[in-house]
Motif scaffolding. Sequence first.
Motif, PDB file in Angstrom:
ATOM      1  N   LYS A 147       0.816  -1.230   0.000  1.00 28.37           N
ATOM      2  CA  LYS A 147       0.000   0.000   0.000  1.00 28.37           C
ATOM      3  C   LYS A 147       0.844   1.272   0.000  1.00 28.37           C
ATOM      4  O   LYS A 147       0.335   2.350  -0.278  1.00 28.37           O
ATOM      5  N   VAL A 148       2.119   1.162   0.353  1.00 31.13           N
ATOM      6  CA  VAL A 148       2.956   2.370   0.439  1.00 31.13           C
ATOM      7  C   VAL A 148       3.251   2.864  -0.979  1.00 31.13           C
ATOM      8  O   VAL A 148       3.734   2.097  -1.815  1.00 31.13           O
ATOM      9  N   PRO A 149       2.948   4.153  -1.281  1.00 30.64           N
ATOM     10  CA  PRO A 149       3.206   4.647  -2.634  1.00 30.64           C
ATOM     11  C   PRO A 149       4.683   4.476  -3.005  1.00 30.64           C
ATOM     12  O   PRO A 149       5.548   4.633  -2.146  1.00 30.64           O
ATOM     13  N   ASN A 150       4.929   4.091  -4.251  1.00 32.26           N
ATOM     14  CA  ASN A 150       6.298   3.978  -4.750  1.00 32.26           C
ATOM     15  C   ASN A 150       7.051   2.733  -4.273  1.00 32.26           C
ATOM     16  O   ASN A 150       8.264   2.642  -4.423  1.00 32.26           O
ATOM     17  N   MET A 151       6.330   1.789  -3.671  1.00 34.54           N
ATOM     18  CA  MET A 151       6.971   0.540  -3.216  1.00 34.54           C
ATOM     19  C   MET A 151       7.179  -0.354  -4.442  1.00 34.54           C
ATOM     20  O   MET A 151       6.231  -0.664  -5.154  1.00 34.54           O
ATOM     21  N   ALA A 192      -0.503  -2.433  13.018  1.00 33.46           N
ATOM     22  CA  ALA A 192      -1.241  -1.674  12.007  1.00 33.46           C
ATOM     23  C   ALA A 192      -0.242  -1.183  10.941  1.00 33.46           C
ATOM     24  O   ALA A 192      -0.638  -0.599   9.945  1.00 33.46           O
ATOM     25  N   PHE A 193       1.039  -1.451  11.143  1.00 37.63           N
ATOM     26  CA  PHE A 193       2.117  -1.087  10.215  1.00 37.63           C
ATOM     27  C   PHE A 193       1.979   0.356   9.708  1.00 37.63           C
ATOM     28  O   PHE A 193       1.643   0.576   8.542  1.00 37.63           O
ATOM     29  N   PRO A 194       2.249   1.350  10.560  1.00 36.35           N
ATOM     30  CA  PRO A 194       2.126   2.742  10.119  1.00 36.35           C
ATOM     31  C   PRO A 194       3.334   3.165   9.272  1.00 36.35           C
ATOM     32  O   PRO A 194       4.129   4.021   9.665  1.00 36.35           O
ATOM     33  N   LEU A 195       3.478   2.554   8.099  1.00 38.16           N
ATOM     34  CA  LEU A 195       4.689   2.750   7.294  1.00 38.16           C
ATOM     35  C   LEU A 195       4.737   4.132   6.647  1.00 38.16           C
ATOM     36  O   LEU A 195       5.785   4.790   6.651  1.00 38.16           O
ATOM     37  N   THR A 196       3.596   4.588   6.109  1.00 36.58           N
ATOM     38  CA  THR A 196       3.614   5.927   5.493  1.00 36.58           C
ATOM     39  C   THR A 196       3.860   6.986   6.560  1.00 36.58           C
ATOM     40  O   THR A 196       4.549   7.981   6.304  1.00 36.58           O
ATOM     41  N   GLU A 197       3.328   6.745   7.761  1.00 34.80           N
ATOM     42  CA  GLU A 197       3.572   7.693   8.859  1.00 34.80           C
ATOM     43  C   GLU A 197       5.064   7.732   9.185  1.00 34.80           C
ATOM     44  O   GLU A 197       5.625   8.786   9.469  1.00 34.80           O
ATOM     45  N   MET A 198       5.719   6.575   9.119  1.00 40.06           N
ATOM     46  CA  MET A 198       7.165   6.550   9.397  1.00 40.06           C
ATOM     47  C   MET A 198       7.922   7.357   8.346  1.00 40.06           C
ATOM     48  O   MET A 198       8.883   8.069   8.658  1.00 40.06           O
ATOM     49  N   LEU A 199       7.470   7.245   7.088  1.00 37.81           N
ATOM     50  CA  LEU A 199       8.129   8.004   6.014  1.00 37.81           C
ATOM     51  C   LEU A 199       7.978   9.502   6.240  1.00 37.81           C
ATOM     52  O   LEU A 199       8.959  10.249   6.151  1.00 37.81           O
ATOM     53  N   SER A 200       6.746   9.923   6.581  1.00 41.30           N
ATOM     54  CA  SER A 200       6.539  11.368   6.809  1.00 41.30           C
ATOM     55  C   SER A 200       7.348  11.823   8.009  1.00 41.30           C
ATOM     56  O   SER A 200       7.952  12.903   7.991  1.00 41.30           O
ATOM     57  N   PHE A 201       7.374  11.000   9.051  1.00 40.20           N
ATOM     58  CA  PHE A 201       8.145  11.340  10.248  1.00 40.20           C
ATOM     59  C   PHE A 201       9.623  11.539   9.886  1.00 40.20           C
ATOM     60  O   PHE A 201      10.275  12.490  10.316  1.00 40.20           O
ATOM     61  N   GLN A 202      10.126  10.622   9.053  1.00 41.63           N
ATOM     62  CA  GLN A 202      11.544  10.693   8.669  1.00 41.63           C
ATOM     63  C   GLN A 202      11.833  12.001   7.929  1.00 41.63           C
ATOM     64  O   GLN A 202      12.872  12.627   8.130  1.00 41.63           O
ATOM     65  N   LYS A 203      10.875  12.413   7.086  1.00 46.40           N
ATOM     66  CA  LYS A 203      11.086  13.651   6.308  1.00 46.40           C
ATOM     67  C   LYS A 203      11.064  14.876   7.231  1.00 46.40           C
ATOM     68  O   LYS A 203      11.817  15.811   7.040  1.00 46.40           O
ATOM     69  N   GLU A 204      10.138  14.829   8.222  1.00 44.56           N
ATOM     70  CA  GLU A 204       9.979  16.012   9.076  1.00 44.56           C
ATOM     71  C   GLU A 204      11.023  16.097  10.179  1.00 44.56           C
ATOM     72  O   GLU A 204      11.396  17.166  10.619  1.00 44.56           O
ATOM     73  N   HIS A 205      11.470  14.922  10.657  1.00 42.67           N
ATOM     74  CA  HIS A 205      12.395  14.893  11.785  1.00 42.67           C
ATOM     75  C   HIS A 205      13.787  14.507  11.317  1.00 42.67           C
ATOM     76  O   HIS A 205      13.939  13.884  10.285  1.00 42.67           O
TER      77      HIS A 205
END
Length: 414
Positions: free
Chosen positions: A46-50, A120-133
């Motif tokens: 489900k993660v875009p670009n996977m 719940a595998f919040p993978l997209t949230e991890m990606l956004s977190f990585q970009k912001e932090h």
Amino acid sequence: MLKAVILIGGPQKGTRFRPLSFEVPKPLFPVAGVPMLQHHIEACAKVPNMKEILLIGFYQPNEELTRFLVNAQQEFKISIRYLQEYAALGTGGGIYHFRDQIVSGSPEAFFVLNADVSSAFPLTEMLSFQKEHGEPNSFVILGTTANRTQSLNYGCIVENEETNEVLHYVEKPSTFVSDIINCGIYLFNPDIFQHIGTVFQKNQQDMLLEEPTNGWHRAEAIRLEQDIFTALAGQGKLYVYKTLSFWSQIKSAGSAIYASRLYLNQYHKTHPERLAVNKEGGPKISGKIHKPSVLGPNVSIGTGVTIGAGVRVRESVILHGANLQDHCCVLNSIVGWDSTIGKWARVEGTPSDPNPNDPYAKIDSETLFRDGKLTPSITILGCNVTIPSEVIILNSIVLPHKDLNRGFKNQIIL
Ligand SMILES: Nc1nc2c(ncn2[C@@H]2O[C@H](COP(=O)(O)OP(=O)(O)O[C@H]3O[C@H](CO)[C@@H](O)[C@H](O)[C@@H]3O)[C@@H](O)[C@H]2O)c(=O)[nH]1
């Protein structure tokens, strides 16, 4: 472009899953009606670009695994490959060994997921977190909160509360370090291989100085947790993204029932078609179920299961081909493939659910024995077991192909 790696381990590791792991490798054991790994694959796809999902482990490839891969590739329309380690290389050694395969196509980042977790595998949230932090090339660990006592069974993380940087990491400490624990789900980029490479070089040098040993692959056996995270902590490279969504380990068969419950709750939103409902036009349950039987909550029924009249099932997994005869009762149990439970028989186990009054409690994946006694746990019937009519099987583990002639309590029936 992104990739994902799922660490599936190998046969020796599934011991708390016996006798179920005799029939099917633990990562393929059904949790909430689908193989454990499918939840990971669905989340990654489900993660875009996977672009690709790699399974890394030391199982011999077999028919079951190959069939699963072929079906999953078709269903999720993504490349999924299995890469086999020549020996257990640890959580860091496996990805290092196959680094060329992981970085081919130049992914900017990749996820690494332990197979034996439900989330719940919040993978997209991890990606956004990585970009912001954090720094542009930093790595992210998914963390959750555990209670003080149980935190000792996990990797423990001390963070900088303002920046979420990991300041200190201790794997399964003997005394309390932090209530933030490692969920076994990471977001890395190819830089991680430099760090693993340094440990590999050091291991190789250490080996040259030592007496010749029997494990020639020892330099390549590297643990992400103890060898990499501990060293990266406090270096501005490692961050923790804390999730409030559900997460649990799947170590024992009892924790598979608990994980099923977590996923079944999520299905109301994500996969309502997988849930049985009592209404016209609702999903069709394969197998024959008579009206007066009561199933649920938290029951998964495999294909080709026959359920007689007046049967009661709750908090259990019934694997395909099983036959539950009239008026039998199955509670907190796993009924193996093609097993038969006779009329009016009662198969019951003791759940090991986390304390419902503690919001941070996790499931205790107990060892099989405590103080020389079998720990009361869910009842497991291996495949093709026959339970006669009118007997009680309580807190027991029955090995495959047993034809029992009486009831048992707190026993492993070999
Ligand atoms: N490919 C491969 N996979 C492996 C190997 N060893 C373990 N794994 C896989 O890696 C995952 C972690 O397994 P363990 O090494 O048994 O660690 P753990 O006790 O589960 O603890 C880990 O997970 C916890 C969360 O569930 C973490 O809290 C903890 O810090 C650690 O990462 C599992 O999915 C297992 O199948 C190996 O040699 N090779």
